[in-house]
Design a protein around this motif. Structure first.
Motif, mmCIF file in Angstrom:
data_model
loop_
_atom_site.group_PDB
_atom_site.id
_atom_site.type_symbol
_atom_site.label_atom_id
_atom_site.label_comp_id
_atom_site.label_asym_id
_atom_site.label_seq_id
_atom_site.Cartn_x
_atom_site.Cartn_y
_atom_site.Cartn_z
ATOM 1 N N ILE A 221 -3.938 -5.764 9.739
ATOM 2 C CA ILE A 221 -5.060 -5.653 8.818
ATOM 3 C C ILE A 221 -5.263 -6.953 8.036
ATOM 4 O O ILE A 221 -4.315 -7.718 7.815
ATOM 5 N N LEU A 222 -6.486 -7.191 7.629
ATOM 6 C CA LEU A 222 -6.871 -8.442 6.975
ATOM 7 C C LEU A 222 -6.029 -8.750 5.739
ATOM 8 O O LEU A 222 -5.555 -9.868 5.563
ATOM 9 N N ILE A 223 -5.817 -7.768 4.888
ATOM 10 C CA ILE A 223 -5.081 -8.020 3.645
ATOM 11 C C ILE A 223 -3.638 -8.438 3.903
ATOM 12 O O ILE A 223 -2.998 -9.067 3.064
ATOM 13 N N SER A 224 -3.122 -8.120 5.083
ATOM 14 C CA SER A 224 -1.732 -8.478 5.388
ATOM 15 C C SER A 224 -1.525 -9.991 5.397
ATOM 16 O O SER A 224 -0.425 -10.463 5.125
ATOM 17 N N ILE A 225 -2.568 -10.739 5.681
ATOM 18 C CA ILE A 225 -2.466 -12.203 5.710
ATOM 19 C C ILE A 225 -2.114 -12.724 4.317
ATOM 20 O O ILE A 225 -1.192 -13.525 4.152
ATOM 21 N N GLU A 226 -2.837 -12.254 3.320
ATOM 22 C CA GLU A 226 -2.595 -12.679 1.941
ATOM 23 C C GLU A 226 -1.310 -12.087 1.380
ATOM 24 O O GLU A 226 -0.516 -12.772 0.742
#
Length: 135
Positions: free
Chosen positions: A46-51
Motif C-alpha cells: 500500500i502507498l502509505i507503507s512507503i512513508e
C-alpha cells in the motif's frame, strides 16, 4: 560487513517473511543518523507503507529502541506522548521499526510497513533474526 550489504540482507529476509505470510510490504533501512540506505517496496504494498517504513526505521535508529516498545509510552500522559508530532511528524510509535546493533553499536534502523502492526513487527523481527544466524 558494509551497510549496503546488511541492508540488502535485511530487505531480502523481510521480503521472504512477508511472502510467507502472503503480504506485500515496504522495507526501509536507514543508517545510524537516519539517512536512507535502501528502500524496497514489494508489488502490491500500500502507498502509505512507503512513508511509514521510513518513519519506523528513522525512529528506531534515532531513539535506539523498537518502535513497538514506544506505543504504550506514546499514549496520553506518558513520557513519549508528543513523539509523533516531533520533528515535523518524522517519528512514529507504530510497531515495525527495529534498531540494528552490531558489536554493541547501533548501526542502522529497519522499518517494515504494509501489514497490520503485528504483522510488521513479526516481519521486522524475522528479518533481524537472520542477522543473528549469519554473523
Amino acid at each position: 560487513m558494509k551497510l549496503i550489504q546488511l541492508a540488502k540482507q535485511l530487505a531480502a529476509a523481510a521480503e521472504s517473511a512477508a511472502e510467507a505470510n502472503n503480504l506485500s510490504v515496504t522495507t526501509c533501512i536507514v543508517d545510524q543518523h537516519g539517512n536512507v540506505v535502501m528502500k524496497q517496496r514489494m508489488d502490491g504494498a500500500i502507498l502509505i507503507s512507503i512513508e511509514m517504513s521510513e518513519r519506523k526505521a528513522y525512529t528506531s535508529a534515532a531513539l535506539r529502541m523498537r518502535t513497538a516498545e514506544m506505543t504504550a509510552l506514546a499514549q496520553p500522559g506518558n513520557p513519549l506522548f508528543l513523539l509523533p508530532s516531533a520533528a515535523g511528524g518524522r517519528y512514529t510509535a507504530l510497531g515495525g521499526g527495529v534498531p540494528i546493533w552490531i558489536q554493541g553499536e547501533c548501526v542502522a534502523g529497519l522499518g517494515i510497513s504494509g501489514g497490520t502492526t503485528e504483522q510488521d513487527v513479526e516481519i521486522a523481527e524475522a528479518a533481524v533474526s537472520t542477522l543473528i544466524h549469519t554473523q
